[in-house]
Design an enzyme around this catalytic site. Structure first.
Site, mmCIF file in Angstrom:
data_model
loop_
_atom_site.group_PDB
_atom_site.id
_atom_site.type_symbol
_atom_site.label_atom_id
_atom_site.label_comp_id
_atom_site.label_asym_id
_atom_site.label_seq_id
_atom_site.Cartn_x
_atom_site.Cartn_y
_atom_site.Cartn_z
ATOM 1 N N MET A 440 0.916 -1.112 0.056
ATOM 2 C CA MET A 440 0.003 0.074 -0.044
ATOM 3 C C MET A 440 0.788 1.469 -0.013
ATOM 4 O O MET A 440 1.885 1.255 0.718
ATOM 5 C CB MET A 440 -1.013 0.026 1.157
ATOM 6 C CG MET A 440 -1.729 1.207 1.264
ATOM 7 S SD MET A 440 -2.872 1.465 -0.176
ATOM 8 C CE MET A 440 -3.048 3.225 -0.125
ATOM 9 N N GLU A 441 0.354 2.456 -0.959
ATOM 10 C CA GLU A 441 1.467 3.326 -1.071
ATOM 11 C C GLU A 441 1.354 4.479 -0.228
ATOM 12 O O GLU A 441 1.503 5.875 -0.706
ATOM 13 C CB GLU A 441 1.174 3.874 -2.640
ATOM 14 C CG GLU A 441 -0.299 4.517 -3.002
ATOM 15 C CD GLU A 441 -1.331 3.525 -3.414
ATOM 16 O OE1 GLU A 441 -2.336 3.796 -4.145
ATOM 17 O OE2 GLU A 441 -1.018 2.286 -3.110
ATOM 18 N N ASN A 442 0.921 4.304 1.107
ATOM 19 C CA ASN A 442 0.750 5.434 1.844
ATOM 20 C C ASN A 442 1.873 6.088 1.911
ATOM 21 O O ASN A 442 2.910 5.957 1.742
ATOM 22 C CB ASN A 442 0.856 4.790 3.367
ATOM 23 C CG ASN A 442 -0.358 3.652 3.585
ATOM 24 O OD1 ASN A 442 -1.333 3.806 3.068
ATOM 25 N ND2 ASN A 442 0.388 2.755 4.035
ATOM 26 N N GLU A 474 4.926 0.744 -5.968
ATOM 27 C CA GLU A 474 4.432 1.620 -4.839
ATOM 28 C C GLU A 474 5.189 2.835 -4.717
ATOM 29 O O GLU A 474 4.797 3.905 -4.376
ATOM 30 C CB GLU A 474 4.570 0.919 -3.763
ATOM 31 C CG GLU A 474 4.061 -0.349 -3.374
ATOM 32 C CD GLU A 474 2.479 -0.560 -3.842
ATOM 33 O OE1 GLU A 474 1.750 0.792 -3.457
ATOM 34 O OE2 GLU A 474 2.014 -1.224 -4.374
ATOM 35 N N HIS A 477 3.609 5.568 -7.112
ATOM 36 C CA HIS A 477 2.568 5.964 -6.639
ATOM 37 C C HIS A 477 2.855 7.306 -6.050
ATOM 38 O O HIS A 477 1.891 8.065 -5.639
ATOM 39 C CB HIS A 477 1.849 5.070 -5.572
ATOM 40 C CG HIS A 477 0.917 4.160 -6.355
ATOM 41 N ND1 HIS A 477 -0.113 4.583 -7.291
ATOM 42 C CD2 HIS A 477 0.788 2.762 -6.334
ATOM 43 C CE1 HIS A 477 -0.610 3.604 -7.730
ATOM 44 N NE2 HIS A 477 -0.202 2.570 -7.277
ATOM 45 N N GLU A 496 -3.521 3.267 -10.881
ATOM 46 C CA GLU A 496 -2.756 1.863 -10.786
ATOM 47 C C GLU A 496 -2.299 1.547 -12.382
ATOM 48 O O GLU A 496 -1.425 0.854 -12.322
ATOM 49 C CB GLU A 496 -3.872 0.630 -10.293
ATOM 50 C CG GLU A 496 -4.590 0.784 -9.168
ATOM 51 C CD GLU A 496 -3.339 0.767 -7.972
ATOM 52 O OE1 GLU A 496 -2.200 0.585 -8.217
ATOM 53 O OE2 GLU A 496 -3.696 1.470 -7.036
#
Length: 560
Positions: A440-442, A474, A477, A496
């Protein structure tokens, strides 16, 4: 062979109307056979039941056989008879002698034209009926059903425009998407997780800007027990307010007696409590076993796409960007991580420590916020004025080297390719033992499944290829998705699809030995195969429900 061939010698010479009736398994039509005729044999008397039973269809078979020619109305009847399969009947009176003993009276006309007066009356009647129907249908408060229009009374109230909140009061909003009248400017989120009983309390302060005149503020909250709320308009005094909740859409609202004016600023403060999630979304708990066999617990987040509202009340849509300041309390044997670097740590009276992180230097969507409470170890490297770190459980620290080197090379490549430097001061990559997604690209705190980040000394080239691909995806992103964000989930492919393309393009340039080109082609063919199925969808399609948002995360959005 035609059963009516005239060359058959042994056939009885029956009269025409009797030949026609003989084709049907029905009682013959009533005819007068009492008259003496030399041309035909004498028939036995009919049974009384047969005389009484006169099928309607049989009567139609011989109706119209007479000595007079047909007029136009009778020709219409003839057409109807043909539609019934009776085209074999010869109705020409020229072939029948007028002296036939079986001639009968013409029956009353069954096909007649209505008079002009009758036609006008029928049309007027239809107009009156249609007019009454329209009046009943459009009459306010009327339900056009079999029972007619209901009378307005206390037993059948009108359906309210807005749904009822959990308290029974009308909820001031009736749409899945939030209104645009109020926008968040900044959040200050304070969290106090308890990893023993798996609960947490929170205190969130939201600074708001009024875009349009409105008497309501609507935002998201899911599975949070709101225990208190205050509101302050401009430089005024904070006042307690009532929070309404509509569970089906995970929304809460505050109503006002007077309009909030466009251009005004205000502050909404909410206190709440909740349980840590057990479904690996929102603010959830996890655990692992250390080298001594002891169970160690931790808490992490996964907010994309609709789970930030499970950790704190917020405007949980991608377009509502704001800044965030995160404060988290912890025990002394734990550490905390968030999107920004740690600013300070403050001891609390209950023996806990509160870690406060810097305010985000960029506006972020809520789904990119992240924080972790755990006991992790890390390896760190400074790359282009950015502190890059890879975190894992202490027992797997030696497996972080490959990810750290790969991330460092890719960060330098993306800085040059986009001609925009990575905007945050630090970049953490964290391997979490229990993580539902691949990664997940937080922003500033990318979370991974352990198998997507850690590489051992005996790992195969394929495992290294997988880790490098996920890191490259990621990291892409951080620019496209985080810096530039889709307005709504219908355009998820912009996030995406671009990141998927960049992962192959960047690795081909930075790490050509991985032979990423062949993998690129294999994935493209796989995407075409899935796109050929009836279950496929357009890359950008309408999204109105949570289930539809979740369905967008498929190979069409990622790979097509």
């Amino acid at each position: 062979m035609d059963p009516f061939d005239s060359n058959i010698s042994d056939r009885a010479n029956l009269p025409r109307n009797m030949i026609e009736n003989s084709m049907f398994e029905e009682e013959p039509d009533v005819v007068d056979l009492a008259k003496d005729s030399t041309a035909f044999p004498t028939f036995p008397a009919l049974d009384p039941d047969e005389v009484a039973y006169e099928p309607r269809s049989s009567r139609l078979l011989v109706r119209g056989l007479g000595e007079n020619d047909m007029d136009e109305d009778e020709e219409d009847c003839e057409s109807s008879a043909r539609l019934l399969g009776m085209s074999f009947m010869n109705r020409s009176s020229a072939n029948r002698p007028s002296s036939s003993p079986y001639a009968r009276q013409l029956p009353p006309r069954s096909c007649s034209r209505p008079s002009a007066r009758t036609t006008v009356v029928c049309v007027l009647l239809l107009v009156v009926v249609a007019s009454m129907t329209m009046v009943l249908y459009f009459l306010p408060g009327c339900t056009f059903t079999k029972t007619g229009c209901r009378k307005a009374n206390q037993t059948t109230p009108l359906v309210p425009v807005n749904p009822a909140s959990s308290s029974g009061e009308p909820f001031p909003w009736n749409s899945y998407r939030l209104p645009q009248s109020v926008h968040p400017l900044s959040y200050e989120v304070t969290l106090n997780p308890n990893l023993e009983d798996m609960t947490f309390t929170g205190y969130t302060v939201i600074n708001l800007s009024v875009q349009h005149n409105t008497k309501r503020i609507v935002l998201h909250s899911a599975k949070l027990n709101i225990t208190g709320a205050t509101f302050k308009l401009g430089e005024g005094v904070s006042k307690a307010v009532t929070v309404l909740e509509y569970l089906p859409r995970q929304q809460i609202a505050v109503q006002f007696s007077e309009d909030l004016k466009a251009g005004q600023s205000c502050v909404l403060t909410l206190e709440y409590s909740a349980n840590l999630s057990h479904s690996y979304d929102g603010f959830y708990n996890s655990s692992y076993t250390d080298k001594d066999g002891n169970k160690r617990v931790l808490a992490a987040t996964q907010f994309e796409p609709l789970s930030a509202r499970k950790a704190f009340p917020c405007f949980d849509e991608p377009a509502f960007k704001a800044t965030f300041l995160i404060k988290i309390s912890r025990k002394t044997d734990f550490m905390t991580l968030s999107n920004m670097p740690l600013a300070k740590s403050t001891p609390l009276v209950n023996g806990l420590i509160q870690d406060e992180f810097e305010k985000t230097s960029v506006n972020m969507s809520t789904y990119l916020v992240a924080f972790i409470v755990a006991n992790f170890a890390s390896m760190t490297k400074n790359v282009s004025n950015t502190l890059v770190s890879v975190y894992s459980v202490p027992e797997k620290k030696e497996h972080t080297d490959y990810a750290l080197e790969t991330c460092s090379k890719l960060l330098e490549f993306y800085n040059g390719f986009f001609e925009i430097n990575y905007p945050l001061k630090k970049l953490d990559l964290v391997a979490i033992p229990d993580f539902l997604a691949g990664a997940m690209e937080n922003w500033g705190l990318i979370t991974f499944r352990e198998t997507s980040l850690l590489v051992g000394q005996n790992s195969s080239p394929l495992e290294k290829q997988v880790v490098a691909s996920v890191v490259a995806h990621e990291l892409a992103h951080q620019w496209f998705g985080n810096l530039v964000t889709m307005s709504w989930w219908n355009d998820l492919w912009l996030n995406e699809g671009f990141a998927t393309y960049m992962q192959y393009m960047s690795l081909q340039a930075v790490m050509p030995k991985l032979d990423i080109g062949n993998l690129f082609l294999a994935v493209r063919f796989r995407a075409l195969d899935k796109d050929a199925l009836n279950s496929s969808h357009a890359v950008s399609t309408e999204v109105n429900e949570p289930e539809q948002v979740e369905e967008m995360f498929d190979s069409v959005s990622y790979e097509k």
